[in-house]
Design an enzyme around this catalytic site. Structure first.
Site, short mmCIF file in Angstrom:
data_model
loop_
_atom_site.label_atom_id
_atom_site.label_comp_id
_atom_site.label_asym_id
_atom_site.label_seq_id
_atom_site.Cartn_x
_atom_site.Cartn_y
_atom_site.Cartn_z
N LYS A 17 0.85 -1.20 0.00
CA LYS A 17 0.00 0.00 0.00
C LYS A 17 0.89 1.24 0.00
CE LYS A 17 -4.38 1.22 0.26
NZ LYS A 17 -5.49 0.52 -0.41
P1 NAD Z 1 -13.05 8.09 -2.47
O1 NAD Z 1 -11.97 9.08 -2.28
O2 NAD Z 1 -13.61 7.87 -3.82
O3 NAD Z 1 -14.29 8.40 -1.51
C1 NAD Z 1 -14.15 8.61 -0.16
C2 NAD Z 1 -15.46 9.18 0.35
O4 NAD Z 1 -15.34 9.29 1.76
C3 NAD Z 1 -15.81 10.56 -0.18
O5 NAD Z 1 -17.17 10.61 -0.51
C4 NAD Z 1 -15.58 11.47 1.03
O6 NAD Z 1 -16.43 12.60 1.03
C5 NAD Z 1 -15.94 10.52 2.12
N1 NAD Z 1 -15.49 10.96 3.43
C6 NAD Z 1 -14.35 11.60 3.77
N2 NAD Z 1 -14.39 11.91 5.09
C7 NAD Z 1 -15.58 11.45 5.55
C8 NAD Z 1 -16.21 11.48 6.81
N3 NAD Z 1 -15.62 12.05 7.87
N4 NAD Z 1 -17.43 10.90 6.93
C9 NAD Z 1 -18.04 10.34 5.86
N5 NAD Z 1 -17.48 10.29 4.66
C10 NAD Z 1 -16.27 10.84 4.51
O7 NAD Z 1 -12.49 6.71 -1.85
P2 NAD Z 1 -12.91 5.23 -2.22
O8 NAD Z 1 -12.10 4.76 -3.35
O9 NAD Z 1 -14.39 5.14 -2.26
O10 NAD Z 1 -12.37 4.44 -0.95
C11 NAD Z 1 -13.10 4.41 0.29
C12 NAD Z 1 -12.51 3.33 1.17
O11 NAD Z 1 -12.61 2.07 0.50
C13 NAD Z 1 -11.04 3.46 1.52
O12 NAD Z 1 -10.84 2.92 2.80
C14 NAD Z 1 -10.34 2.58 0.52
O13 NAD Z 1 -9.11 2.11 0.98
C15 NAD Z 1 -11.34 1.44 0.41
N6 NAD Z 1 -11.21 0.69 -0.82
C16 NAD Z 1 -11.39 1.29 -2.01
C17 NAD Z 1 -11.29 0.52 -3.17
C18 NAD Z 1 -11.56 1.12 -4.52
O14 NAD Z 1 -11.54 0.37 -5.49
N7 NAD Z 1 -11.86 2.38 -4.64
C19 NAD Z 1 -10.96 -0.84 -3.09
C20 NAD Z 1 -10.81 -1.41 -1.84
C21 NAD Z 1 -10.94 -0.64 -0.71
#
Ligand code: NAD
Length: 362
Positions: free
Chosen positions: A72
């Site tokens: 990561k």
């Molecule tokens: P992203 O940046 O697209 O979205 C993150 C979201 O979280 C945004 O809507 C933001 O406004 C919101 N956020 C930030 N602070 C917040 C708070 N205090 N309360 C509520 N919402 C809040 O990120 P993502 O790609 O959707 O990833 C989200 C999580 O999923 C992360 O932990 C990431 O590691 C995990 N993840 C993502 C993927 C992927 O393919 N995108 C894969 C596996 C795991």
């Protein structure tokens, strides 16, 4: 930071003096292949957080039976406080720093605040198209914007509901975070007939017992920048999302959001970890004892890395979605069956399966 018999294998830490930004890469384990895991850009990301996420990737890749190790990256910058050009320079700098290890020991990808265009910048600066997945389609990529992770989270939720004897049609769902994972979990669960009654972003939450419509809420988020500006439903505090009486709670934003302050008040029957490490580790067992079925991060949100593997293999979008469905269903079933047979809580059962696969590859 503690090490153990799985890792970490390598840590790279670098400082960018122009932008006053630190970047971290933790390659946790290489037994199954090059370390795979996305790059996140948040103001608070630390070496410790990246290490925990790298371990989650080791287990996730083993659980999905992919030929990848776990890794990561994190860049400690606030994307809301820097302009587009500064972000580009930071991503280019990080890609150059990682040139010696990409793609032989590390393959990058998008994560929080990093999307397909950032992966274009990354592979261009790094010099190898194989140095990242989640690239735009014109670079041979399967961008995360297709929604593979949210799709896998939605499939996991459906299986968990069936396991609990609850029909997905009409099942109520709350989703913390309305980014890539949250938006697509909403879309695919809505298509399955579930009712998404609340969601949130960094500005707060929105609650509508009649159900929030995916297409409408996406429009609000796009035009007004936040789900809280939606014209239907009631604005709620972001933290309230964790305490709603729903069938499924999907944390899909930040780490450690289910913690001592709210664990006892959780009323959801099922938690599907869309985000990584969203539950403080010590609380998994007490929550299980409260009767909550938890589908852990490294099982539920593996859709993204399965899509990365599909991209790495040159598969198209249709084959990618088939592979995500097949692998997620296999993992959830294997975890639930092992849990039933051994009495282990589901997370421990899944960890045991993943660890066996890591040993097999030594
Ligand atoms: P992203 O940046 O697209 O979205 C993150 C979201 O979280 C945004 O809507 C933001 O406004 C919101 N956020 C930030 N602070 C917040 C708070 N205090 N309360 C509520 N919402 C809040 O990120 P993502 O790609 O959707 O990833 C989200 C999580 O999923 C992360 O932990 C990431 O590691 C995990 N993840 C993502 C993927 C992927 O393919 N995108 C894969 C596996 C795991």
């Amino acid at each position: 930071m503690n090490g153990d018999n799985l890792g970490p294998a390598y840590i790279i830490k670098s400082y960018n003096s122009k932008h006053n930004v630190w970047g971290f890469l933790v390659i946790d384990n290489l037994k199954r292949g090059p370390g795979k895991g996305g790059i996140r850009m948040t103001p608070t990301v630390s070496e410790e957080e990246v290490s925990r996420l790298a371990r989650a990737m080791t287990l996730k890749n083993a659980m999905a039976d992919l030929p990848f190790g776990g890794a990561k990256s994190g860049i400690a910058a606030d994307p809301k406080k820097i302009d587009k050009e500064a972000k580009k320079e930071i991503v280019e700098w990080f890609a150059e720093i990682l040139h010696p290890v990409c793609p032989s020991l590390y393959i990058a990808g998008p994560d929080m605040n990093m999307a397909e265009d950032d992966m274009r910048i990354f592979v261009t600066a790094n010099g190898s198209k194989k140095s990242a997945t989640g690239k735009p389609k014109d670079l041979g990529g399967l961008p995360h914007e297709l929604g593979s992770t949210g799709f896998g989270v939605a499939r996991s939720a459906k299986m968990a509901l069936e396991h609990k004897g609850i029909s997905v049609t009409g099942a109520t769902v709350a989703i913390e975070g309305y980014g890539n994972v949250g938006v697509f979990a909403h879309k695919f669960l809505e298509e399955m007939g579930a009712k998404i009654i609340a969601t949130s972003d960094s500005k707060g939450g929105i609650y509508d017992p009649n159900g929030l419509k995916h297409a409408e809420l996406c429009k609000t988020k796009e035009i007004k920048g936040t789900v809280t500006a939606h014209d239907k439903g009631e604005k709620i505090e972001g933290k309230k999302i964790f305490e709603l009486d729903v069938d499924v709670l999907i944390p899909a934003a930040l780490p450690d959001v289910i913690n001592k302050s709210n664990a006892e008040n959780i009323k959801a029957k099922i938690i599907v970890e869309g985000a990584n490490i969203s539950i403080v580790p010590d609380l998994v067992e007490p929550l299980h004892k409260q009767g909550i079925l938890i589908i852990p991060d490294f099982v539920a949100n593996a859709g993204g890395v399965i899509s990365s593997y599909a991209e790495h293999m040159g598969y198209d979008e249709t084959k990618m979605f088939e592979l995500v469905k097949e692998k997620i269903e296999k993992s959830v079933n294997a975890m639930l069956e092992r849990s039933k047979a051994t009495g282990q809580i589901p997370r421990q059962a899944a960890e045991a399966i993943a660890l066996e696969r890591l040993v097999r590859h030594t």
